[in-house]
Design an enzyme around this catalytic site. Sequence first.
Site, PDB file in Angstrom:
ATOM      1  N   ASP A  15      29.770 -13.353   6.254  1.00 18.13           N
ATOM      2  CA  ASP A  15      30.610 -12.353   6.926  1.00 18.13           C
ATOM      3  C   ASP A  15      29.835 -11.501   7.923  1.00 18.13           C
ATOM      4  O   ASP A  15      30.163 -10.333   8.158  1.00 18.13           O
ATOM      5  CB  ASP A  15      31.288 -11.426   5.890  1.00 18.13           C
ATOM      6  CG  ASP A  15      32.106 -12.213   4.889  1.00 18.13           C
ATOM      7  OD1 ASP A  15      32.670 -13.237   5.290  1.00 18.13           O
ATOM      8  OD2 ASP A  15      32.165 -11.806   3.717  1.00 18.13           O
ATOM      9  N   LYS A  18      29.975 -14.202  12.413  1.00 13.89           N
ATOM     10  CA  LYS A  18      29.747 -15.510  13.057  1.00 13.89           C
ATOM     11  C   LYS A  18      30.941 -15.903  13.932  1.00 13.89           C
ATOM     12  O   LYS A  18      30.772 -16.428  15.026  1.00 13.89           O
ATOM     13  CB  LYS A  18      29.515 -16.598  11.982  1.00 13.89           C
ATOM     14  CG  LYS A  18      28.273 -16.354  11.130  1.00 13.89           C
ATOM     15  CD  LYS A  18      28.148 -17.375  10.019  1.00 13.89           C
ATOM     16  CE  LYS A  18      29.231 -17.291   8.971  1.00 13.89           C
ATOM     17  NZ  LYS A  18      29.193 -16.064   8.154  1.00 13.89           N
ATOM     18  N   GLY A  42      35.718 -17.426   5.975  1.00 15.77           N
ATOM     19  CA  GLY A  42      36.789 -16.701   6.655  1.00 15.77           C
ATOM     20  C   GLY A  42      36.172 -16.124   7.912  1.00 15.77           C
ATOM     21  O   GLY A  42      35.346 -15.211   7.836  1.00 15.77           O
ATOM     22  N   HIS A  43      36.477 -16.698   9.053  1.00 13.80           N
ATOM     23  CA  HIS A  43      35.848 -16.280  10.313  1.00 13.80           C
ATOM     24  C   HIS A  43      36.888 -15.589  11.188  1.00 13.80           C
ATOM     25  O   HIS A  43      37.931 -16.162  11.487  1.00 13.80           O
ATOM     26  CB  HIS A  43      35.266 -17.501  11.045  1.00 13.80           C
ATOM     27  CG  HIS A  43      34.147 -18.149  10.276  1.00 13.80           C
ATOM     28  ND1 HIS A  43      33.503 -19.285  10.682  1.00 13.80           N
ATOM     29  CD2 HIS A  43      33.556 -17.806   9.105  1.00 13.80           C
ATOM     30  CE1 HIS A  43      32.565 -19.604   9.801  1.00 13.80           C
ATOM     31  NE2 HIS A  43      32.583 -18.725   8.832  1.00 13.80           N
ATOM     32  N   GLN A 228      29.243 -19.209   5.688  1.00 12.21           N
ATOM     33  CA  GLN A 228      28.494 -18.402   4.721  1.00 12.21           C
ATOM     34  C   GLN A 228      27.248 -17.778   5.365  1.00 12.21           C
ATOM     35  O   GLN A 228      27.253 -17.537   6.553  1.00 12.21           O
ATOM     36  CB  GLN A 228      28.109 -19.262   3.490  1.00 12.21           C
ATOM     37  CG  GLN A 228      29.301 -19.715   2.655  1.00 12.21           C
ATOM     38  CD  GLN A 228      30.103 -20.857   3.252  1.00 12.21           C
ATOM     39  OE1 GLN A 228      29.545 -21.859   3.613  1.00 12.21           O
ATOM     40  NE2 GLN A 228      31.400 -20.701   3.340  1.00 12.21           N
TER      41      GLN A 228
HETATM   42  P1  GDP Z   1      32.150 -14.259   9.585  1.00 14.37           P
HETATM   43  O1  GDP Z   1      32.560 -14.854   8.283  1.00 14.37           O
HETATM   44  O2  GDP Z   1      30.668 -14.227   9.745  1.00 14.37           O
HETATM   45  O3  GDP Z   1      32.816 -14.897  10.778  1.00 14.37           O
HETATM   46  O4  GDP Z   1      32.616 -12.723   9.553  1.00 14.37           O
HETATM   47  P2  GDP Z   1      34.036 -12.158   9.044  1.00 14.37           P
HETATM   48  O5  GDP Z   1      35.051 -12.451  10.073  1.00 14.37           O
HETATM   49  O6  GDP Z   1      34.316 -12.596   7.651  1.00 14.37           O
HETATM   50  O7  GDP Z   1      33.715 -10.611   8.944  1.00 14.37           O
HETATM   51  C1  GDP Z   1      33.277  -9.876  10.039  1.00 14.37           C
HETATM   52  C2  GDP Z   1      34.275  -8.744  10.301  1.00 14.37           C
HETATM   53  O8  GDP Z   1      33.704  -7.817  11.187  1.00 14.37           O
HETATM   54  C3  GDP Z   1      35.560  -9.207  10.947  1.00 14.37           C
HETATM   55  O9  GDP Z   1      36.622  -8.409  10.509  1.00 14.37           O
HETATM   56  C4  GDP Z   1      35.295  -8.965  12.441  1.00 14.37           C
HETATM   57  O10 GDP Z   1      36.476  -8.772  13.198  1.00 14.37           O
HETATM   58  C5  GDP Z   1      34.496  -7.706  12.371  1.00 14.37           C
HETATM   59  N1  GDP Z   1      33.519  -7.503  13.440  1.00 14.37           N
HETATM   60  C6  GDP Z   1      32.716  -8.415  14.061  1.00 14.37           C
HETATM   61  N2  GDP Z   1      31.860  -7.782  14.892  1.00 14.37           N
HETATM   62  C7  GDP Z   1      32.139  -6.461  14.798  1.00 14.37           C
HETATM   63  C8  GDP Z   1      31.561  -5.289  15.381  1.00 14.37           C
HETATM   64  O11 GDP Z   1      30.622  -5.328  16.144  1.00 14.37           O
HETATM   65  N3  GDP Z   1      32.099  -4.103  15.004  1.00 14.37           N
HETATM   66  C9  GDP Z   1      33.131  -3.994  14.138  1.00 14.37           C
HETATM   67  N4  GDP Z   1      33.574  -2.786  13.830  1.00 14.37           N
HETATM   68  N5  GDP Z   1      33.681  -5.077  13.563  1.00 14.37           N
HETATM   69  C10 GDP Z   1      33.191  -6.290  13.881  1.00 14.37           C
HETATM   70  P1  IMO Z   2      31.827 -16.825   5.636  1.00 16.53           P
HETATM   71  O1  IMO Z   2      31.695 -18.152   6.344  1.00 16.53           O
HETATM   72  C1  IMO Z   2      30.915 -14.306   2.198  1.00 16.53           C
HETATM   73  C2  IMO Z   2      30.349 -16.348  -1.629  1.00 16.53           C
HETATM   74  C3  IMO Z   2      31.387 -15.994  -2.685  1.00 16.53           C
HETATM   75  C4  IMO Z   2      30.549 -16.138  -3.938  1.00 16.53           C
HETATM   76  C5  IMO Z   2      29.655 -17.324  -3.620  1.00 16.53           C
HETATM   77  C6  IMO Z   2      30.178 -18.653  -4.166  1.00 16.53           C
HETATM   78  O2  IMO Z   2      33.121 -16.152   5.871  1.00 16.53           O
HETATM   79  O3  IMO Z   2      30.634 -15.970   5.905  1.00 16.53           O
HETATM   80  P2  IMO Z   2      32.145 -20.277  -3.435  1.00 16.53           P
HETATM   81  O4  IMO Z   2      33.625 -20.055  -3.316  1.00 16.53           O
HETATM   82  O5  IMO Z   2      31.514 -20.734  -2.171  1.00 16.53           O
HETATM   83  O6  IMO Z   2      31.796 -21.180  -4.586  1.00 16.53           O
HETATM   84  O7  IMO Z   2      31.540 -18.829  -3.798  1.00 16.53           O
HETATM   85  O8  IMO Z   2      29.595 -17.402  -2.209  1.00 16.53           O
HETATM   86  N1  IMO Z   2      30.905 -16.842  -0.347  1.00 16.53           N
HETATM   87  C7  IMO Z   2      30.993 -16.089   0.757  1.00 16.53           C
HETATM   88  N2  IMO Z   2      30.721 -14.772   0.945  1.00 16.53           N
HETATM   89  N3  IMO Z   2      31.314 -15.096   3.233  1.00 16.53           N
HETATM   90  C8  IMO Z   2      31.564 -16.405   3.062  1.00 16.53           C
HETATM   91  O9  IMO Z   2      31.853 -17.231   4.081  1.00 16.53           O
HETATM   92  C9  IMO Z   2      31.444 -16.957   1.764  1.00 16.53           C
HETATM   93  N4  IMO Z   2      31.636 -18.179   1.229  1.00 16.53           N
HETATM   94  C10 IMO Z   2      31.288 -18.096  -0.049  1.00 16.53           C
HETATM   95  O10 IMO Z   2      31.861 -14.680  -2.504  1.00 16.53           O
HETATM   96  O11 IMO Z   2      29.706 -15.016  -4.093  1.00 16.53           O
HETATM   97 MG    MG Z   3      33.736 -14.334   6.621  1.00 22.96          MG
END
Ligand code: GDP
Ligand code: IMO
Ligand code: MG
Length: 434
Positions: A15, A18, A42-43, A228
């Site tokens: 998270d 990416k 979850g991107h 991840q």
């Molecule tokens: P990913 O799994 O690495 O793609 O990241 P996620 O989407 O799960 O979580 C990142 C969260 O931060 C999302 O809700 C994005 O919209 C948000 N986000 C990304 N960059 C920024 C930033 O620079 N500032 C803020 N406030 N939110 C951001």
């Molecule tokens: P993105 O791509 C954050 C974590 C879960 C748990 C561990 C194992 O959005 O960054 P799993 O379901 O893979 O067997 O869970 O890994 N986990 C993540 N945490 N972002 C993710 O993906 C994750 N994918 C798995 O919370 O701790």
């Molecule tokens: Mg994510």
Amino acid sequence: MNGKNVTVIGLQWGDEGKGKVVDALAGRSAYVARYCGGANAGHTVTVDGERFAVHLIPCGILHDGVMNVVGNGVAFDPATALDEIQALQARGVAISPENLAISLQAHVVMPWHKLQDQLSEQSLGNDKIGTTARGIGPCYSDKANRSSAIRVAELLNPTTLRMKARLVGAIKNKTFAALYNASPMNIDEIIDTYVDLAETLRPYARNTGELLRGAERDGKRILFEGGQGCMLDIDHGTYPFVTSSVVSACGVPAGAGVSPKAVGHVVGIMKAYTTRVGAGPFPTELKNDIGDAIRDAGNEYGTTTGRPRRCGWLDTAVVRYTADLSGVDELALMLLDVLSDLDELKICTAYQVDGKEVREADPTMLAKAECIYETLPGWKQDITGCRTFEELPAAARDYVNRVGELIGRPVGIVSVGPGREATIGHNSAIEGLI
Ligand code: GDP
Ligand code: IMO
Ligand code: MG
């Protein structure tokens, strides 16, 4: 769209942002390919204030002219994929075999994998891993076991699917009843559903390794979209509190079917602080008001499960380790704006472990690591409108520079908001790649 490939990977526990960076770079790529994980990811991409959260479909899908690839290393859930395709199409995103390809060799997440994930976690009680319950671990376990696995190619052959699913389903029913006292699944019903799903997804399925190797030969740029974060890598993360695939850049060749030389320029994505969802060691975790303030400011709730994320200070001992592991060329420092309200900021620069100073995280000793911090002043002003590095307040620039210095790599991208526009290029090599 020609030139060196780019690999985008998470350097913490997932998270990191990416999705936002993949989206920013996808328009300059011919292909965007996922190589690890599955619907546990979850991107998030925010375009003109509209938020898209994708799980299995690569983030390049929001750009015209990009071929999106779900590689062989992905745990592919056909039900989730179809839901996601339809939801995106309903929002006006064009999706067809012209811009989405799914590997015939990817392993299929079946309903029993999701059930097994839930039953196993329930039975572990306080010792649970805290998975996303998407069936990821059980699917990869069956992949390693071979005889109980189903790949996309088999999903597409109704005769093979029926035969295999009956065999495997019967074993799963017996096992779940014995281990968890679970009621049996209706295997024939599952088969009928999956035969239908397969028909809908058939046009997308192909030999994606061949496709990507062809792109390599033609000099077309591929962007590898990590899932991840490296601390969740099955081999190199905080095992057993990890996911079940190789998510670091080391996983790209195997998970996409390309040579190790195809990895290209590696962009390591990191938050300006640290978060983690699920159980496992987290040395800089803040179980206090500051942690709560970061969670509120950053809206730190899981994109996939909605769980509150654990929050803490930036840990450069972790990122130094993961950046080395993945051969990171430049860093993208995300969510800097989230720290704007804090009076002062701490950065973990190293650990004390058994009386010795350790500068690089070793996942096997993280649970007993005591953090050594340095403190920097906060900037206490809104930075979400800044569009150049020079526009950032001096204290924010100092923070960014210190992060780069501590990790020993240039910070090429600074992000100050979720939207595409809230991105600051800062001596990034990416422009030179175009
Ligand atoms: P990913 O799994 O690495 O793609 O990241 P996620 O989407 O799960 O979580 C990142 C969260 O931060 C999302 O809700 C994005 O919209 C948000 N986000 C990304 N960059 C920024 C930033 O620079 N500032 C803020 N406030 N939110 C951001
Ligand atoms: P993105 O791509 C954050 C974590 C879960 C748990 C561990 C194992 O959005 O960054 P799993 O379901 O893979 O067997 O869970 O890994 N986990 C993540 N945490 N972002 C993710 O993906 C994750 N994918 C798995 O919370 O701790
Ligand atoms: Mg994510």
